[in-house]
Design a protein around this motif. Structure first.
Motif, PDB file in Angstrom:
ATOM      1  N   THR A   1      -4.138  39.790   2.910  1.00  0.00           N
ATOM      2  CA  THR A   1      -4.377  39.356   1.542  1.00  0.00           C
ATOM      3  C   THR A   1      -5.872  39.259   1.266  1.00  0.00           C
TER       4      THR A   1
ATOM      5  N   ARG B   1      -7.388  36.589   0.681  1.00  0.00           N
ATOM      6  CA  ARG B   1      -7.864  35.453   1.486  1.00  0.00           C
ATOM      7  C   ARG B   1      -8.226  35.890   2.901  1.00  0.00           C
TER       8      ARG B   1
ATOM      9  N   MET C   1       7.174  29.319  -1.771  1.00  0.00           N
ATOM     10  CA  MET C   1       5.810  29.837  -1.845  1.00  0.00           C
ATOM     11  C   MET C   1       4.822  28.700  -2.107  1.00  0.00           C
ATOM     12  N   LEU C   2       5.156  27.821  -3.034  1.00  0.00           N
ATOM     13  CA  LEU C   2       4.278  26.682  -3.328  1.00  0.00           C
ATOM     14  C   LEU C   2       4.121  25.776  -2.112  1.00  0.00           C
TER      15      LEU C   2
ATOM     16  N   GLY D   1       1.887  27.493   0.424  1.00  0.00           N
ATOM     17  CA  GLY D   1       0.597  28.014  -0.003  1.00  0.00           C
ATOM     18  C   GLY D   1       0.541  29.537   0.055  1.00  0.00           C
ATOM     19  N   ILE D   2       1.664  30.158  -0.266  1.00  0.00           N
ATOM     20  CA  ILE D   2       1.807  31.616  -0.168  1.00  0.00           C
ATOM     21  C   ILE D   2       1.794  32.209  -1.574  1.00  0.00           C
ATOM     22  N   ARG D   3       1.029  33.290  -1.758  1.00  0.00           N
ATOM     23  CA  ARG D   3       0.989  33.934  -3.068  1.00  0.00           C
ATOM     24  C   ARG D   3       1.747  35.252  -3.120  1.00  0.00           C
ATOM     25  N   HIS D   4       2.098  35.816  -1.955  1.00  0.00           N
ATOM     26  CA  HIS D   4       2.812  37.093  -1.906  1.00  0.00           C
ATOM     27  C   HIS D   4       3.866  37.045  -0.803  1.00  0.00           C
TER      28      HIS D   4
ATOM     29  N   SER E   1       5.133  38.296  -6.110  1.00  0.00           N
ATOM     30  CA  SER E   1       3.933  37.457  -6.118  1.00  0.00           C
ATOM     31  C   SER E   1       4.155  36.242  -7.011  1.00  0.00           C
ATOM     32  N   MET E   2       3.294  35.268  -6.817  1.00  0.00           N
ATOM     33  CA  MET E   2       3.344  34.095  -7.701  1.00  0.00           C
ATOM     34  C   MET E   2       3.158  34.538  -9.149  1.00  0.00           C
ATOM     35  N   ARG E   3       2.336  35.520  -9.374  1.00  0.00           N
ATOM     36  CA  ARG E   3       2.121  36.033 -10.730  1.00  0.00           C
ATOM     37  C   ARG E   3       3.427  36.578 -11.313  1.00  0.00           C
TER      38      ARG E   3
END
Length: 125
Positions: A48, A50, A91-92, A95-98, A113-115
């Motif tokens: 990612t 990050r 995910m929350l 702390g995961i976004r994908h 994804s979070m998006r």
């Protein structure tokens, strides 16, 4: 609503030995925040934005490092038939976004994804 309705049905990935500079360029050019790190069809991890920042901050030669060296290998996934709220909570909490999305045979068929989850929430309320 199910993950099947919101995920991106393509697996964007890179080879495990691909250099981070190439990974970063591909992510930038394609406006993607995460790639599956692949060995053939097997997913070894996820790399990612990050992870790229971590490589820049900790490696004397980050551009030449292989993707697998900085990929997250503790892979969590989402199933096509899972409820999006459950996946969003996971995910929350992590702390995961994908998250890679798997079909009922365990094959990775895309990414969520979070998006994606946020857009679904906004457009359906």
């Amino acid at each position: 609503m199910l993950v099947n309705n919101v995920y991106r049905p393509m697996v964007f990935g890179c080879r495990a030995d691909e250099r981070l500079v190439e990974v970063a360029q591909w992510m930038r050019d394609n406006e993607i925040g995460a790639l599956a790190v692949l060995d053939g069809e097997q997913v070894l991890g996820i790399i990612t934005e990050r992870d790229l920042v971590e490589a820049l901050a900790s490696s004397p030669e980050p551009a030449s490092q292989p993707a697998v060296a900085y990929a997250s290998t503790q892979i969590k996934t989402a199933g096509l038939e899972e409820d999006v709220r459950e996946v969003a909570r996971r995910m929350l909490d992590g702390g995961i976004r994908h998250l890679p999305v798997q079909d009922n045979k365990g094959r990775v068929v895309g990414m969520v994804s979070m998006r994606d989850l946020l857009a679904q929430e906004i457009w359906t309320t």
